[in-house]
Design a protein around this motif. Structure first.
Motif, short mmCIF file in Angstrom:
data_model
loop_
_atom_site.label_atom_id
_atom_site.label_comp_id
_atom_site.label_asym_id
_atom_site.label_seq_id
_atom_site.Cartn_x
_atom_site.Cartn_y
_atom_site.Cartn_z
N ASP A 297 -2.56 -8.26 7.55
CA ASP A 297 -1.21 -7.70 7.64
C ASP A 297 -0.32 -8.22 6.52
O ASP A 297 0.43 -7.46 5.90
N VAL A 298 -0.37 -9.52 6.28
CA VAL A 298 0.49 -10.12 5.25
C VAL A 298 0.12 -9.59 3.86
O VAL A 298 1.00 -9.22 3.06
N VAL A 299 -1.17 -9.55 3.55
CA VAL A 299 -1.62 -9.07 2.24
C VAL A 299 -1.20 -7.62 2.03
O VAL A 299 -0.67 -7.26 0.96
N ALA A 300 -1.40 -6.78 3.04
CA ALA A 300 -1.02 -5.37 2.91
C ALA A 300 0.48 -5.20 2.75
O ALA A 300 0.94 -4.36 1.96
N THR A 301 1.27 -6.00 3.47
CA THR A 301 2.73 -5.91 3.39
C THR A 301 3.23 -6.11 1.97
O THR A 301 4.19 -5.46 1.53
N HIS A 302 2.56 -6.99 1.23
CA HIS A 302 3.01 -7.31 -0.13
C HIS A 302 2.31 -6.45 -1.19
O HIS A 302 2.39 -6.77 -2.39
N GLY A 303 1.62 -5.40 -0.78
CA GLY A 303 1.02 -4.48 -1.74
C GLY A 303 -0.15 -5.05 -2.49
O GLY A 303 -0.44 -4.62 -3.61
N ALA A 304 -0.85 -6.01 -1.87
CA ALA A 304 -2.02 -6.62 -2.51
C ALA A 304 -3.28 -6.13 -1.80
O ALA A 304 -3.24 -5.23 -0.96
N ARG A 305 -4.42 -6.76 -2.11
CA ARG A 305 -5.71 -6.31 -1.57
C ARG A 305 -6.46 -7.45 -0.94
O ARG A 305 -6.63 -8.51 -1.57
N LEU A 306 -6.90 -7.26 0.30
CA LEU A 306 -7.78 -8.21 0.96
C LEU A 306 -9.21 -7.88 0.53
O LEU A 306 -9.75 -6.83 0.89
N LEU B 162 -8.68 5.23 -1.38
CA LEU B 162 -9.17 5.67 -2.68
C LEU B 162 -8.00 5.88 -3.64
O LEU B 162 -8.07 5.51 -4.83
N ALA B 163 -6.92 6.46 -3.13
CA ALA B 163 -5.74 6.66 -3.96
C ALA B 163 -5.16 5.31 -4.41
O ALA B 163 -4.75 5.14 -5.57
N ALA B 164 -5.12 4.35 -3.48
CA ALA B 164 -4.60 3.03 -3.83
C ALA B 164 -5.48 2.35 -4.87
O ALA B 164 -4.99 1.73 -5.82
N ALA B 165 -6.81 2.46 -4.71
CA ALA B 165 -7.73 1.87 -5.68
C ALA B 165 -7.57 2.52 -7.05
O ALA B 165 -7.56 1.84 -8.09
N GLY B 166 -7.43 3.85 -7.07
CA GLY B 166 -7.24 4.54 -8.33
C GLY B 166 -5.94 4.13 -9.01
O GLY B 166 -5.90 3.95 -10.24
N THR B 167 -4.88 3.95 -8.23
CA THR B 167 -3.60 3.52 -8.78
C THR B 167 -3.71 2.13 -9.41
O THR B 167 -3.18 1.87 -10.49
N VAL C 279 -10.52 -11.71 -14.23
CA VAL C 279 -11.60 -11.66 -13.24
C VAL C 279 -12.48 -10.46 -13.56
O VAL C 279 -12.07 -9.53 -14.26
N VAL C 280 -13.67 -10.50 -13.03
CA VAL C 280 -14.62 -9.39 -13.19
C VAL C 280 -14.73 -8.67 -11.85
O VAL C 280 -15.28 -9.22 -10.89
N PRO C 281 -14.19 -7.43 -11.74
CA PRO C 281 -14.35 -6.67 -10.50
C PRO C 281 -15.75 -6.04 -10.46
O PRO C 281 -16.18 -5.42 -11.43
N MET C 282 -16.44 -6.22 -9.34
CA MET C 282 -17.79 -5.68 -9.24
C MET C 282 -18.15 -5.48 -7.77
O MET C 282 -17.99 -6.38 -6.95
N MET C 283 -18.59 -4.26 -7.42
CA MET C 283 -19.06 -3.93 -6.08
C MET C 283 -18.01 -4.27 -5.01
O MET C 283 -18.32 -4.74 -3.93
N GLY C 284 -16.75 -4.03 -5.35
CA GLY C 284 -15.68 -4.29 -4.41
C GLY C 284 -15.27 -5.73 -4.31
O GLY C 284 -14.31 -6.07 -3.60
N ASP C 285 -15.97 -6.63 -5.01
CA ASP C 285 -15.67 -8.05 -4.98
C ASP C 285 -15.07 -8.45 -6.34
O ASP C 285 -14.91 -7.61 -7.23
N VAL C 286 -14.73 -9.72 -6.48
CA VAL C 286 -14.24 -10.21 -7.77
C VAL C 286 -14.96 -11.51 -8.10
O VAL C 286 -15.29 -12.30 -7.21
#
Length: 324
Positions: free
Chosen positions: A206-215, A147-152, A255-262
């Protein structure tokens, strides 16, 4: 309802064991006890993904009463309105349903032999009951961090937007796809196929998280991820194709973020580039290519224009790691 095999616990017994409380109320009684209109209570249960109960079925616990009282407090305190409560409940229900199914499959697959006996099933349930407090604690801990990451991420987007909560945000979108998955699925048995898919998803996560992105989501032989910048998306793609028989498509734009998807044209563009790409290749759109201009470590090669379904003729670039 299918009857359990002789010696196997019933659905009611499993629910009582894992929920931790015996049911005491019907659906009208649980709403009345919590002071919530029955119609609202039933909308919440449906949004959470709970099965419809008969009017006279004693199926609700003191914990259900407590949960409804908390919802009532949110609404009466003006913190949330009813439509928002239902949306929140649907997000919670869909996410935790997938989480619970996944965890149950891991537990059963790890602990049960190919031909389980009654004692084996009992052992799984006993272990689950022992682990429940620790699982619950870790779940809340991880949820707070996510939740903190999403808020950031949302605050970072709002800083560069005129809208407090932007409906269209610029970001990099990537699809990574296992090549020849259909053929390989025919050649592998069920366990080998499961290992292939789980290994691919684990590596991508693992790769996505390592680079500070979102799966964003996994689709068996394909994963969708987003990154704040073209450089982060490029780094993810290059790390992925180094170790797996993959192809990747990347695009940058609104992009349009919606319901956790894009959603949106940028997402479609990335998907079409993935379909065009060859094994071990990363294709990117002109916007993402432009975003990498001036970044060391990347080499881009313009290739011939290609038709892409729904997008017309597009100009892809091949992305490679610089050897200099």
């Amino acid at each position: 309802m299918t009857e359990p095999r002789p010696g196997r616990p019933s659905a009611e017994e499993i629910e009582r064991l894992l929920v931790g409380q015996a049911p005491r109320f019907t659906r009208s009684e649980v709403a009345a006890e919590a002071g919530v209109p029955q119609e609202l209570a039933e909308r919440i249960w449906r949004a959470l993904g709970f099965a419809q109960r008969a009017d006279d079925a004693v199926a609700f616990t003191e914990a259900d009463v407590s949960a409804l009282r908390r919802v009532r407090g949110m609404i009466e305190g003006g913190l949330l309105d009813e439509p928002t409560v239902i949306r929140m409940a649907r997000a919670l229900g869909q996410t935790t349903a997938r989480l619970a199914q996944w965890q149950a499959e891991i537990m059963m697959g790890t602990m049960l032999p190919d031909e389980p006996a009654e004692a084996d099933v009992d052992a799984v349930l006993e272990t689950a009951q022992i682990l429940m407090p620790d699982f619950e604690h870790v779940l809340v801990h991880v949820w707070r961090h996510q939740l903190a990451a999403a808020g950031t991420r949302l605050l970072a987007i709002a800083d560069v937007s005129d809208e407090p909560v932007p409906t269209r945000v610029p970001m990099a979108v990537g699809f990574a796809d296992l090549v020849s998955f259909t053929r390989r699925a025919r050649e592998l048995d069920e366990k080998a196929l499961a290992r292939l898919v789980e290994g691919f998803e684990a590596r991508a996560s693992d790769v996505v998280a390592t680079h500070g992105a979102r799966l964003v989501k996994t689709l068996g032989d394909e994963v969708l991820f987003t990154a704040p910048t073209p450089a982060q998306a490029a780094a993810i793609a290059l790390d992925l194709v180094e170790t797996d028989e993959l192809r990747v498509g990347l695009a940058y734009g609104p992009v349009v973020p919606m319901m956790g998807d894009v959603f949106g044209t940028t997402v479609n563009f990335a998907a079409r580039l993935t379909a065009i790409a060859k094994a071990g290749t990363i294709l990117v759109d002109p916007e993402l290519a432009a975003g990498l201009d001036g970044h060391d470590g990347y080499v881009l090669h313009k290739i011939r224009r290609r038709p892409a379904r729904g997008l017309g003729v597009v100009q892809p670039y091949v992305l490679r790691r610089s050897t200099s």
